[in-house]
Design an enzyme around this catalytic site. Structure first.
Site: not given
Length: 307
Positions: A2-3
């Protein structure tokens, strides 16, 4: 992995259930994830009140009333579900609904990968809730850190600035990149400089700014050490891309959580990321989105309008 926008979206989705809640008990269903859990992990959390839920880079941080912080990282495949739980008296609450909709990166609901379950009771949500951490690949982790020593902790001591506020401007980029010959994309991904930027949103920001990912980072700095017009465009593009992704993810995730309690990724439509061979979306450009590997990661860009 995930960013930052996805992690911030998860934080916002978890906050109504986590903040000001008391942890009734914790089910720790295995001794480790990516790393072993701290000693007496479940016991140390039981009875504590969560005073706030924050984020630093890609880490979720739940402040507790004893001065410690529960630090959580989603790894490659981690996600949370919010479910109705049992009250302290043992009474079950209403059940959860079915999951509607389709998501770009669906998260696992296989209960075999439910590794940690937080049983909470709080003021913000009526009744008890369960927050379930699911992680098929087990690259995520959880640990406990004293708030007073957080800044010097190995996880945080070398992290750079956050890319979400006005602190990120042309002159700051100039100070960070002055004299650097490394490619611009590599500099933006260096977590010691800017914390939380990942591959997807760097590709998107560079396209918006009209800058090549292969351009030397130091070329957006003047001889006097100030930010150029290109640095101004890049700083603005980073802030806008991150803000828009958080807003889009937050809106979608709130709808999804109301329906079935799941908290996970949300990916909106991208202009260049994962669009190799597509026409460049910049009006009047006429170029094609290319894919090139830099430092082991795919860069998506248009060679015609990104210089």
């Amino acid at each position: 992995m995930p960013e930052l926008p996805e992690v911030e979206t998860v934080r916002r989705g978890l906050a109504p259930s986590f903040e000001d809640a008391r942890i009734l008990r914790v089910e720790q269903r295995r001794p480790d994830l990516r790393f072993p859990f701290p000693e007496r992990f479940a016991d140390r959390l039981t009875g504590r009140r969560v005073t706030g839920l924050g984020r630093r880079s890609k880490y979720l941080m739940a402040d507790l009333d004893d001065g410690s912080v529960l630090v959580m990282h989603l790894g490659m495949s981690g996600s949370f579900r919010v479910e109705a739980g049992q009250s302290e008296a043992g009474q079950s609450e209403a059940g959860e609904a079915e999951a509607p909709g389709e998501f770009h990166h669906p998260r696992s609901k296989d209960q075999r990968h439910d590794h940690v379950v937080f049983h909470l009771e709080g003021a913000a949500r009526p009744g008890a809730v369960r927050i379930v951490y699911n992680d098929p690949r087990r690259f995520g982790f959880m640990t406990l850190v004293e708030r007073a020593g957080l800044a010097s902790h190995p996880l945080f001591e070398k992290l750079g600035i956050e890319p979400t506020g006005n602190q990120l401007d042309a002159d700051l980029l100039a100070r960070l990149f002055n004299g650097r010959k490394t490619p611009l994309k590599a500099a933006l991904l260096d977590q010691r400089l800017i914390a939380g930027l990942g591959n997807i949103y760097v590709c998107e920001a560079l396209h918006r700014a009209g800058l090549s990912p292969k351009r030397a980072a130091g070329t957006i700095v003047t001889k006097a050490g100030k930010g150029t017009v290109a640095a101004e465009r890049l700083a603005r593009s980073i802030r806008e891309v991150i803000a828009e992704a958080i807003a889009a993810g937050g809106s979608s995730l709130r709808d999804h959580r109301q329906a079935d309690g799941t908290l996970g990724y949300f990916q909106h439509s991208f202009l260049v990321y994962d669009r190799e061979g597509a026409s460049c979306p910049r009006e009047g450009c006429g170029g094609t989105v290319l894919r090139e590997v830099q430092g082991g990661r795919s860069s998506f860009f248009c060679a015609r309008c990104q210089k």
